[in-house]
Design a protein around this motif. Structure first.
Motif, short mmCIF file in Angstrom:
data_model
loop_
_atom_site.label_atom_id
_atom_site.label_comp_id
_atom_site.label_asym_id
_atom_site.label_seq_id
_atom_site.Cartn_x
_atom_site.Cartn_y
_atom_site.Cartn_z
N ALA A 17 0.83 -1.20 0.00
CA ALA A 17 0.00 0.00 0.00
C ALA A 17 0.87 1.25 0.00
O ALA A 17 0.58 2.23 -0.71
N ALA A 18 1.95 1.24 0.79
CA ALA A 18 2.82 2.41 0.89
C ALA A 18 3.48 2.71 -0.45
O ALA A 18 3.54 3.87 -0.89
N VAL A 19 3.98 1.67 -1.13
CA VAL A 19 4.64 1.87 -2.43
C VAL A 19 3.64 2.37 -3.46
O VAL A 19 3.93 3.28 -4.25
N GLU A 20 2.44 1.79 -3.46
CA GLU A 20 1.42 2.20 -4.42
C GLU A 20 1.02 3.67 -4.22
O GLU A 20 0.90 4.43 -5.17
N MET A 21 0.87 4.07 -2.95
CA MET A 21 0.51 5.47 -2.67
C MET A 21 1.66 6.41 -3.02
O MET A 21 1.42 7.54 -3.46
N SER A 22 2.90 5.96 -2.83
CA SER A 22 4.06 6.78 -3.20
C SER A 22 4.08 7.00 -4.72
O SER A 22 4.35 8.10 -5.20
N LYS A 23 3.77 5.93 -5.47
CA LYS A 23 3.69 6.05 -6.94
C LYS A 23 2.63 7.06 -7.33
O LYS A 23 2.85 7.92 -8.19
N GLN A 24 1.46 6.97 -6.70
CA GLN A 24 0.36 7.88 -7.02
C GLN A 24 0.73 9.33 -6.68
O GLN A 24 0.37 10.25 -7.42
#
Length: 211
Positions: A17-24
């Protein structure tokens, strides 16, 4: 997107979740440096504080540090040499004769997750390798780890080698590991002993006047 949820994901140790939100966040035009300093480091500070209060434990720290590392692996290449979020440079390793890695790696992850640049030399590290790394990286802090009573004495050899190289005044030296304590740190002329990864980060900031 609500970036506070990114902080929550770090605290929860939810790497995906953290990586996905960082990408966004990057795609939304937010600077990587801002993502790290305002949301990721904040998450590490929260989990660190909980650990200090006895409300979180080593597995929680490890999961948060892993989530943080996943985000840093994504964001650091995008920073184009902008390392303004760094508090300082840390050289860390487990001393010669000692093959223990887990505690040292947790400390390294906490440092990296809290805004330090980290050079992790691994295990079974000889004194001259520590000295070389301090020189090459212009390190601010040297962290020595040992988990055995038979190897902790080698910390003194490392510190003597740092002195002989004329670097002792340029670097703060921290020691830690199961058999190590504050009295031992004083005996080997280290600057400080810390009991755990969270304390190590807090003390390092104080040593560098960045607390």
């Amino acid at each position: 997107m609500e970036l506070e949820k990114l902080t929550d994901a770090i605290v929860a140790g939810n790497m995906n979740a953290a990586v996905e939100m960082s990408k966004q966040a990057v795609e939304a035009g937010i600077e990587p440096k801002a993502i790290i300093s305002e949301y990721l480091i904040k998450g590490m500070e929260i989990i660190g504080a909980r650990f200090g209060e006895g409300k979180a434990f080593v597995p929680n720290l490890l999961m948060s540090a892993r989530a943080m590392k996943g985000c840093l692996d994504l964001l650091k290449p995008l920073m184009k040499g902008d390392t303004g979020i760094m508090y300082g440079k840390v050289v860390i390793g487990t001393v010669k004769g000692d093959l223990h890695d887990i505690g040292k790696n947790l400390v390294a992850s906490m440092f990296e997750g809290s805004g330090f640049e980290v050079v992790n030399l691994g295990i079974n590290v000889e004194a001259d390798k520590f000295v070389q790394a301090i020189k090459e990286n212009d390190a601010d802090i040297l962290v020595l780890s040992a988990l055995l009573t038979t190897t902790m004495g080698y910390m003194k050899d490392v510190i003597e080698a740092v002195k002989a190289a004329g670097l002792r005044d340029k670097v703060k030296i921290m020691v830690g590991g199961a058999p190590v304590n504050a009295d031992f740190a004083a005996q080997v002329e280290a600057d400080v002993y810390t009991a755990d990864a969270n304390e190590a980060v807090l003390v390092a900031k104080k040593l560098l006047g960045k607390a």
